[in-house]
Design a protein around this motif. Structure first.
Motif, PDB file in Angstrom:
ATOM      1  N   GLU A 167      45.366  33.238  43.818  1.00 38.15           N
ATOM      2  CA  GLU A 167      45.673  34.540  43.231  1.00 38.15           C
ATOM      3  C   GLU A 167      46.537  34.351  41.994  1.00 38.15           C
ATOM      4  O   GLU A 167      47.485  33.564  42.006  1.00 38.15           O
ATOM      5  CB  GLU A 167      46.409  35.447  44.230  1.00 38.15           C
ATOM      6  CG  GLU A 167      45.566  35.886  45.418  1.00 38.15           C
ATOM      7  CD  GLU A 167      46.237  36.982  46.223  1.00 38.15           C
ATOM      8  OE1 GLU A 167      46.839  37.879  45.594  1.00 38.15           O
ATOM      9  OE2 GLU A 167      46.162  36.952  47.467  1.00 38.15           O
ATOM     10  N   ILE A 201      43.763  38.280  39.225  1.00 36.60           N
ATOM     11  CA  ILE A 201      42.556  37.518  39.553  1.00 36.60           C
ATOM     12  C   ILE A 201      42.706  36.991  40.971  1.00 36.60           C
ATOM     13  O   ILE A 201      43.745  36.443  41.331  1.00 36.60           O
ATOM     14  CB  ILE A 201      42.349  36.347  38.577  1.00 36.60           C
ATOM     15  CG1 ILE A 201      42.229  36.836  37.139  1.00 36.60           C
ATOM     16  CG2 ILE A 201      41.114  35.543  38.967  1.00 36.60           C
ATOM     17  CD1 ILE A 201      42.169  35.712  36.127  1.00 36.60           C
ATOM     18  N   VAL A 213      35.050  36.228  43.663  1.00 35.94           N
ATOM     19  CA  VAL A 213      36.077  36.193  42.618  1.00 35.94           C
ATOM     20  C   VAL A 213      36.233  37.622  42.122  1.00 35.94           C
ATOM     21  O   VAL A 213      35.258  38.256  41.699  1.00 35.94           O
ATOM     22  CB  VAL A 213      35.676  35.257  41.458  1.00 35.94           C
ATOM     23  CG1 VAL A 213      36.695  35.360  40.329  1.00 35.94           C
ATOM     24  CG2 VAL A 213      35.567  33.820  41.948  1.00 35.94           C
ATOM     25  N   ASN A 214      37.445  38.155  42.194  1.00 32.67           N
ATOM     26  CA  ASN A 214      37.715  39.538  41.822  1.00 32.67           C
ATOM     27  C   ASN A 214      38.568  39.586  40.560  1.00 32.67           C
ATOM     28  O   ASN A 214      39.549  38.840  40.433  1.00 32.67           O
ATOM     29  CB  ASN A 214      38.464  40.270  42.952  1.00 32.67           C
ATOM     30  CG  ASN A 214      37.681  40.292  44.245  1.00 32.67           C
ATOM     31  OD1 ASN A 214      36.480  40.086  44.251  1.00 32.67           O
ATOM     32  ND2 ASN A 214      38.368  40.538  45.348  1.00 32.67           N
ATOM     33  N   LEU A 215      38.205  40.485  39.638  1.00 33.52           N
ATOM     34  CA  LEU A 215      38.985  40.728  38.428  1.00 33.52           C
ATOM     35  C   LEU A 215      39.496  42.160  38.453  1.00 33.52           C
ATOM     36  O   LEU A 215      38.767  43.076  38.845  1.00 33.52           O
ATOM     37  CB  LEU A 215      38.135  40.495  37.179  1.00 33.52           C
ATOM     38  CG  LEU A 215      37.462  39.120  37.024  1.00 33.52           C
ATOM     39  CD1 LEU A 215      36.678  39.064  35.715  1.00 33.52           C
ATOM     40  CD2 LEU A 215      38.491  38.001  37.082  1.00 33.52           C
ATOM     41  N   GLU A 217      40.416  46.998  40.971  1.00 30.87           N
ATOM     42  CA  GLU A 217      39.292  46.063  40.883  1.00 30.87           C
ATOM     43  C   GLU A 217      38.192  46.607  39.978  1.00 30.87           C
ATOM     44  O   GLU A 217      37.746  47.746  40.125  1.00 30.87           O
ATOM     45  CB  GLU A 217      38.707  45.802  42.269  1.00 30.87           C
ATOM     46  CG  GLU A 217      37.561  44.791  42.261  1.00 30.87           C
ATOM     47  CD  GLU A 217      36.882  44.676  43.605  1.00 30.87           C
ATOM     48  OE1 GLU A 217      35.683  45.019  43.709  1.00 30.87           O
ATOM     49  OE2 GLU A 217      37.564  44.264  44.569  1.00 30.87           O
TER      50      GLU A 217
END
Length: 226
Positions: free
Chosen positions: A103, A113, A121-123, A129
């Motif tokens: 993270e 991130i 993978v999260n932005l 989000e």
């Protein structure tokens, strides 16, 4: 009692060892600030070990801190500026590797991130989000703003709209045709004017104008008008 300086000579290698120095015998009370400078430390020949929750601190105000609490590991930046991670090696990659998840969080504990082991993978934008990878592609949680550039799809790949992918737009190169398909309802084209014309815009097939006529042509010559 020693009342004057005494020359004890130069000690041979390894004359001062952990056997001769008890725990905590050398502490801040016995070492003046700046007494040991970089010129006295050439290179460590073993690991520098820290206990759980004991931090390595850098900067006059402890701006950068590194530590582990035996559950998670942390790189914390408390300074006024930014945290930079720079790879200047020739041909070398910068890698961040963790046993589980990674993270990266901006100031205030916001989400930034997240890279999840065996997962997405999260932005985020302002902790909300906006983009997430999935097992079949990506999920976008907002608008896609293309200020420049194009969207490209290979032959037979479709733009699909609707909960059941009712509306489809695609090109099939095997028969040289492009399609706009609506599966379960009426296809409606709404505009103040509609025209069907050649790709180079030099010939008209059909035109329809709001509050006006519908016109049909043959070889760009009008043959019918309502």
């Amino acid at each position: 009692t020693v009342g004057s300086s005494v020359n004890i000579g130069t000690p041979s290698d390894n004359t001062v060892s952990t056997v001769k120095i008890q725990n905590d015998a050398i502490n801040g009370d016995k070492i003046e600030d700046n007494a040991v400078g970089a010129e006295h430390i050439e290179q460590l020949d073993d690991n520098l070990s820290f206990g759980d929750s004991v931090r390595a601190k850098f900067g006059a105000d402890d701006d950068l801190q590194l530590y582990t609490d035996n559950n998670n590991s942390y790189v914390i930046h408390n300074g006024a500026g930014d945290l930079w991670v720079i790879a200047n090696g020739s041909g070398e990659d910068l890698k961040l590797q963790a046993h589980t998840d990674v993270e990266i969080m901006p100031g205030g504990g916001e989400n930034g991130i997240k890279a999840l082991k065996d997962g997405a993978v999260n932005l985020y934008y302002d902790s909300s989000e906006k983009f997430r990878t999935t097992s079949v592609g990506v999920h976008v949680g907002g608008n896609i703003d293309l200020s420049s550039g194009h969207v490209y799809l290979d032959d037979s790949y479709k733009v699909q709209l609707g909960a059941s992918q009712d509306l489809q737009i695609y090109h099939n190169n095997s028969n040289g045709a492009s399609y706009i398909k609506e599966a379960n309802a009426m296809l409606r084209i709404a505009s103040d004017g509609v025209a069907l014309e050649t790709e180079d815009h030099n010939e008209w097939y059909l035109s329809a104008t709001k509050n006006g006529a519908v016109k049909l042509t043959y070889d760009n010559v009008q043959k019918f008008e309502t």
